[in-house]
Design an enzyme around this catalytic site. Structure first.
Site, short mmCIF file in Angstrom:
data_model
loop_
_atom_site.label_atom_id
_atom_site.label_comp_id
_atom_site.label_asym_id
_atom_site.label_seq_id
_atom_site.Cartn_x
_atom_site.Cartn_y
_atom_site.Cartn_z
N LEU A 1 -2.96 22.77 2.57
CA LEU A 1 -3.06 22.78 1.11
C LEU A 1 -4.32 23.55 0.72
O LEU A 1 -5.33 23.47 1.42
CB LEU A 1 -3.13 21.34 0.59
CG LEU A 1 -3.34 21.12 -0.90
CD1 LEU A 1 -2.38 20.04 -1.41
CD2 LEU A 1 -4.75 20.69 -1.24
N ARG B 1 -21.50 6.81 -18.86
CA ARG B 1 -20.43 7.78 -18.58
C ARG B 1 -20.41 8.23 -17.12
O ARG B 1 -19.35 8.44 -16.53
CB ARG B 1 -20.62 9.02 -19.47
CG ARG B 1 -20.46 8.76 -20.97
CD ARG B 1 -20.72 10.03 -21.77
NE ARG B 1 -19.98 11.16 -21.26
CZ ARG B 1 -18.70 11.39 -21.52
NH1 ARG B 1 -18.03 10.60 -22.33
NH2 ARG B 1 -18.08 12.42 -20.98
N HIS C 1 -17.58 9.31 -13.58
CA HIS C 1 -17.51 10.47 -12.68
C HIS C 1 -17.57 10.00 -11.23
O HIS C 1 -16.84 10.48 -10.37
CB HIS C 1 -18.68 11.43 -12.93
CG HIS C 1 -18.74 11.95 -14.35
ND1 HIS C 1 -17.62 12.36 -15.04
CD2 HIS C 1 -19.78 12.13 -15.21
CE1 HIS C 1 -17.97 12.77 -16.26
NE2 HIS C 1 -19.28 12.63 -16.39
N SER D 1 -7.77 22.70 -22.82
CA SER D 1 -9.22 22.88 -22.74
C SER D 1 -9.66 24.04 -21.84
O SER D 1 -10.55 23.90 -21.02
CB SER D 1 -9.89 21.57 -22.30
OG SER D 1 -9.66 20.56 -23.28
N GLU E 1 4.69 23.75 -16.41
CA GLU E 1 5.21 22.56 -17.07
C GLU E 1 4.02 21.64 -17.33
O GLU E 1 3.22 21.38 -16.43
CB GLU E 1 6.23 21.84 -16.17
CG GLU E 1 7.48 22.65 -15.89
CD GLU E 1 8.30 22.93 -17.14
OE1 GLU E 1 8.34 22.07 -18.05
OE2 GLU E 1 8.90 24.02 -17.22
N ARG F 1 -15.05 7.87 -21.05
CA ARG F 1 -14.48 6.78 -21.86
C ARG F 1 -14.13 5.59 -20.99
O ARG F 1 -14.32 4.44 -21.38
CB ARG F 1 -13.24 7.29 -22.63
CG ARG F 1 -13.58 8.13 -23.85
CD ARG F 1 -12.39 8.88 -24.37
NE ARG F 1 -12.04 9.99 -23.49
CZ ARG F 1 -10.84 10.55 -23.42
NH1 ARG F 1 -9.86 10.10 -24.17
NH2 ARG F 1 -10.61 11.57 -22.62
N TRP F 2 -13.64 5.85 -19.78
CA TRP F 2 -13.31 4.77 -18.85
C TRP F 2 -14.55 3.93 -18.58
O TRP F 2 -14.50 2.70 -18.62
CB TRP F 2 -12.76 5.37 -17.55
CG TRP F 2 -12.39 4.37 -16.49
CD1 TRP F 2 -11.16 3.81 -16.29
CD2 TRP F 2 -13.26 3.82 -15.48
NE1 TRP F 2 -11.20 2.94 -15.23
CE2 TRP F 2 -12.48 2.93 -14.71
CE3 TRP F 2 -14.60 3.99 -15.16
CZ2 TRP F 2 -13.00 2.21 -13.63
CZ3 TRP F 2 -15.13 3.27 -14.09
CH2 TRP F 2 -14.33 2.39 -13.34
N ASP G 1 -9.62 14.17 -16.64
CA ASP G 1 -10.32 13.78 -17.87
C ASP G 1 -10.27 12.27 -18.10
O ASP G 1 -9.37 11.58 -17.61
CB ASP G 1 -9.68 14.52 -19.05
CG ASP G 1 -10.55 14.44 -20.29
OD1 ASP G 1 -11.79 14.45 -20.16
OD2 ASP G 1 -9.99 14.37 -21.40
N GLY G 2 -11.24 11.80 -18.86
CA GLY G 2 -11.25 10.38 -19.26
C GLY G 2 -12.30 9.55 -18.52
O GLY G 2 -12.37 8.33 -18.72
N THR H 1 -16.97 25.72 -18.53
CA THR H 1 -18.05 26.53 -19.11
C THR H 1 -18.52 25.91 -20.43
O THR H 1 -19.59 26.24 -20.91
CB THR H 1 -17.59 27.99 -19.35
OG1 THR H 1 -16.29 27.96 -19.97
CG2 THR H 1 -17.50 28.77 -18.06
C1 IPE Z 1 -11.99 19.32 -19.71
O1 IPE Z 1 -12.36 18.10 -20.23
C2 IPE Z 1 -12.93 19.75 -18.64
C3 IPE Z 1 -12.88 18.98 -17.40
C4 IPE Z 1 -12.12 17.97 -17.13
C5 IPE Z 1 -13.80 19.43 -16.40
P1 IPE Z 1 -13.32 17.96 -21.50
O2 IPE Z 1 -13.50 16.52 -21.72
O3 IPE Z 1 -14.52 18.78 -21.34
O4 IPE Z 1 -12.41 18.63 -22.64
P2 IPE Z 1 -12.40 18.38 -24.21
O5 IPE Z 1 -13.82 18.49 -24.67
O6 IPE Z 1 -11.84 17.02 -24.45
O7 IPE Z 1 -11.50 19.45 -24.73
C1 IPE Z 2 -13.86 14.56 -17.34
O1 IPE Z 2 -14.15 13.36 -17.95
C2 IPE Z 2 -14.93 15.02 -16.39
C3 IPE Z 2 -15.73 16.15 -16.88
C4 IPE Z 2 -15.53 16.86 -17.96
C5 IPE Z 2 -16.85 16.53 -16.05
P1 IPE Z 2 -15.04 13.31 -19.24
O2 IPE Z 2 -16.47 13.29 -18.84
O3 IPE Z 2 -14.66 14.42 -20.19
O4 IPE Z 2 -14.64 11.92 -19.86
P2 IPE Z 2 -14.20 11.62 -21.34
O5 IPE Z 2 -13.06 12.56 -21.66
O6 IPE Z 2 -15.39 11.88 -22.20
O7 IPE Z 2 -13.76 10.21 -21.32
MG MG Z 3 -13.22 14.60 -21.58
#
Ligand code: IPE
Ligand code: IPE
Ligand code: MG
Length: 259
Positions: free
Chosen positions: A143, A45, A49, A208, A219, A36-37, A32-33, A78
């Site tokens: 793995l 955005r 990715h 999530s 953990e 925003r990164w 995640d992130g 989903t």
């Molecule tokens: C969880 O991240 C899903 C994936 C990383 C694929 P999200 O960004 O979708 O989750 P929320 O919306 O912050 O809970």
């Molecule tokens: C996780 O990063 C990747 C996916 C959910 C596909 P985000 O796209 O959720 O990025 P943020 O959390 O909005 O920064």
């Molecule tokens: Mg996210």
């Protein structure tokens, strides 16, 4: 063909020597992130990715080096269909491309790729790349990489319940015989082991809907680093933290102070 070890990290960093038995067998990662990164750098955005592909490959390499046997990576949930059509389209097309670009390296490293998720709505072209990667890597055992695309923990449990109910109706199983082990057999990857270490990057402290059943006793480890800034050294830090945790699984032992 015997597997080729993945390349070392560019810094030359080596994995920590963890005490025997304290390397997590199965690590789940909520990548995640990304958005925003990218936005923080004045980029759309989707650029986040894109950079995340390299992180994933680095983390897999580091997992092999430290002795992790299974990684589950959350790539698309989903719930992610709620995003803009452009972002959804990008992620689908990009997943397909990553699979095609990386499957040979993954295969060389001895990684077995396995898809977990729900079929409806998932792009057919993504599914066929997933199937091709699964087929190519099916005999690998260094793995296992579970790629969660169009995956939801509740969806997985609901799908399992539906299949179980159908088997009850057909007389294949009896309701009385349903145990936790039975439920496990109806999940997307019945041979998946329980998650030992559950990592989420990007600063949010929630799961999530990822691997709800399988992470019951995992953990949890939260990193403030956005996924594009994460790498195998961060994975190793999480493994070191994991090694210090006392897993009790509901049990208890006396540790009387001073004795
Ligand atoms: C969880 O991240 C899903 C994936 C990383 C694929 P999200 O960004 O979708 O989750 P929320 O919306 O912050 O809970
Ligand atoms: C996780 O990063 C990747 C996916 C959910 C596909 P985000 O796209 O959720 O990025 P943020 O959390 O909005 O920064
Ligand atoms: Mg996210």
């Amino acid at each position: 063909m015997s597997p080729i070890p993945p390349p070392a990290h560019s810094s030359g960093a080596r994995p920590p020597a963890l005490p025997a038995g304290s390397v997590p067998n199965h690590v789940a990662v909520v990548m995640d992130g990304n958005g925003r990164w990218a936005n923080a750098r004045g980029l759309p955005r989707t650029e986040g990715h894109r950079v995340g592909e390299e992180t994933l490959m680095d983390v897999i390499a580091g997992a092999i080096e430290v002795g992790v046997k299974e990684i589950s990576a959350y790539a698309f949930s989903t719930e992610n269909w709620k995003r803009s059509p452009a972002e959804v389209r990008f992620i689908m097309g990009f997943s397909r491309q990553v699979l095609r670009n990386q499957r040979d390296d993954l295969n060389d490293w001895g990684v077995r790729v396995r898809w977990i998720g729900r079929k409806p709505k998932l792009w057919k072209s993504v599914l066929s790349e997933l199937r091709a990667a699964e087929e190519l890597t099916r005999n690998n055992d260094v793995l296992t990489l579970n790629l969660a695309i169009n995956y939801g923990g509740r969806a997985e449990i609901a799908d399992a319940m539906r299949a179980m109910a159908e088997d009850v109706q057909r007389g294949v199983i009896s309701p009385k015989g349903i145990s936790e082990r039975t439920v496990g057999r109806y999940l997307y990857a019945p041979s998946m082991s329980d998650v030992d270490l559950f990592i989420r990057t990007g600063g949010e402290q929630r799961t999530s809907n990822f691997l709800m059943w399988e992470s019951a006793y995992a953990e949890l480890y939260f990193s403030d680093k956005a996924w594009p800034d994460f790498d195998r050294r961060e994975l190793w830090k999480a493994c070191e933290a994991y090694a210090t945790r006392e897993r009790r699984f509901g049990g208890a032992v006396d540790h009387v102070a001073g004795e």
